[in-house]
Scaffold this motif. Structure first.
Motif, PDB file in Angstrom:
ATOM      1  N   GLN A 221      -6.167  -5.319  -1.318  1.00 48.81           N
ATOM      2  CA  GLN A 221      -6.685  -5.465   0.119  1.00 48.81           C
ATOM      3  C   GLN A 221      -8.281  -5.783   0.196  1.00 48.81           C
ATOM      4  O   GLN A 221      -8.339  -6.692   0.727  1.00 48.81           O
ATOM      5  N   ASN A 222      -8.845  -5.401  -0.950  1.00 47.66           N
ATOM      6  CA  ASN A 222     -10.255  -5.798  -0.799  1.00 47.66           C
ATOM      7  C   ASN A 222     -10.457  -7.168  -1.437  1.00 47.66           C
ATOM      8  O   ASN A 222     -11.190  -8.066  -0.969  1.00 47.66           O
TER       9      ASN A 222
ATOM     10  N   ALA B 140      -8.913  -0.689   5.524  1.00 50.09           N
ATOM     11  CA  ALA B 140      -8.506  -1.889   5.273  1.00 50.09           C
ATOM     12  C   ALA B 140      -6.982  -2.066   6.109  1.00 50.09           C
ATOM     13  O   ALA B 140      -6.772  -3.225   6.609  1.00 50.09           O
TER      14      ALA B 140
ATOM     15  N   ASN C  24      -8.792   1.651   0.664  1.00 47.40           N
ATOM     16  CA  ASN C  24      -8.673   0.190   0.539  1.00 47.40           C
ATOM     17  C   ASN C  24      -7.844   0.318  -1.057  1.00 47.40           C
ATOM     18  O   ASN C  24      -8.413   0.883  -1.908  1.00 47.40           O
TER      19      ASN C  24
ATOM     20  N   GLN D 234       0.986  -1.214   0.102  1.00 43.82           N
ATOM     21  CA  GLN D 234      -0.110  -0.060   0.009  1.00 43.82           C
ATOM     22  C   GLN D 234       0.887   1.512  -0.163  1.00 43.82           C
ATOM     23  O   GLN D 234       1.785   1.421   0.724  1.00 43.82           O
TER      24      GLN D 234
ATOM     25  N   CYS E 146     -16.158  -2.517   6.049  1.00 40.86           N
ATOM     26  CA  CYS E 146     -14.711  -1.877   5.492  1.00 40.86           C
ATOM     27  C   CYS E 146     -14.809  -2.311   4.088  1.00 40.86           C
ATOM     28  O   CYS E 146     -14.339  -1.500   3.289  1.00 40.86           O
ATOM     29  N   ARG E 147     -15.070  -3.334   3.655  1.00 41.38           N
ATOM     30  CA  ARG E 147     -14.973  -4.015   2.118  1.00 41.38           C
ATOM     31  C   ARG E 147     -16.077  -3.178   1.037  1.00 41.38           C
ATOM     32  O   ARG E 147     -15.767  -2.733  -0.029  1.00 41.38           O
TER      33      ARG E 147
ATOM     34  N   HIS F 238     -12.547   2.195   3.028  1.00 40.46           N
ATOM     35  CA  HIS F 238     -11.569   2.803   3.590  1.00 40.46           C
ATOM     36  C   HIS F 238     -11.396   1.886   4.808  1.00 40.46           C
ATOM     37  O   HIS F 238     -12.179   1.101   5.516  1.00 40.46           O
TER      38      HIS F 238
END
Length: 249
Positions: A78-79, A128, A74, A65, A120-121, A126
């Protein structure tokens, strides 16, 4: 939005993969185990498939990241890691609902965990970074825990399992205590200070960040209670054994 839509198929694919692993475990790998132990053993096998891989995937996703932080957007990878974990918890939730519907504690744990991952997903996209660090802390002990659980399940009728359980218990308890009792609370404190300060409110609504904190604090508290009971049980077993040895000597 395009990245969200393009990655949606990951979730059903991962879910299907975990379901296949569970079916193979239940009807293949553990087919000779007693009906009482087969479900738990099958759950351990999908946990093996999720836990350690999730630690490496989450670590790589964080390292790759460009701008990390509790309020960072994210990344696509990460997703994908979040989808991987969502699929696992959905599979294990079905396992508990079917075989152990009265185990409210674990069912609530899985539902709360899914709330964190899914919001989150799919809702805020945001945070993550924080969730994946928590995932690493939660799953870094999973390989030891699953091995210890399987050994515990067969220790009565399999001497090697009994020996493995005895040898593994102290180091596993220490490892788990350090991660859940010290590292986890320290990170959650930093997470709480940031989110409660309001610095992420423009991208993560306050009610969502607070729900994350509440879920994690409760989960860590239950983990500490669980490992505390195991330490107490180990102490009672060792004390009882010493007393028997003294009487025989």
């Amino acid at each position: 939005m395009e990245s969200l839509i393009s990655s949606v198929p990951n979730l059903p694919l991962f879910f299907l993969a975990f379901m296949i692993i569970y079916v193979i475990a239940y009807f293949g790998v553990f087919r000779n185990w007693s009906p009482k132990l087969r479900p738990e053993a099958s759950s351990c096998l999908i946990s093996y498939a999720h836990g350690t891989p999730a630690v490496f995937l989450a670590s790589f996703a964080i390292a790759a990241q460009a701008q990390s932080g509790f309020a960072a957007q994210n990344t696509d990878f990460q997703n994908t890691v979040l989808d991987y974990s969502i699929a696992y918890f959905l599979t294990d939730l079905l396992h508990y609902l079917y075989f152990y519907p009265s185990d409210v504690l674990f069912i609530m744990h899985h539902l709360a965990t899914l709330l964190v991952f899914i919001t989150c997903r799919y809702l805020v996209l945001h945070g993550a970074f924080a969730i994946l660090v928590l995932l690493i802390l939660a799953e870094v002990t999973s390989f030891c825990q699953n091995t210890w659980t399987l050994a515990s399940a067969r220790r009565v009728d399999v001497p090697i399992a009994a020996k493995l359980y005895e040898v593994m218990s102290p180091p596993f308890y220490v490892f788990y205590t350090v991660v859940r009792g010290f590292a986890g609370p320290m990170f959650v404190y930093q997470m709480g200070v940031f989110y409660l300060s309001g610095k992420a409110d423009n991208v993560i609504p306050r009610w969502i960040s607070i729900s994350w904190i509440v879920v994690v604090v409760v989960a860590i508290s239950v983990s500490i209670l669980w490992i505390g009971n195991l330490w107490a049980e180990l102490y009672r077993e060792r004390t009882k054994r010493k007393n028997v040895e003294k009487k025989l000597s």
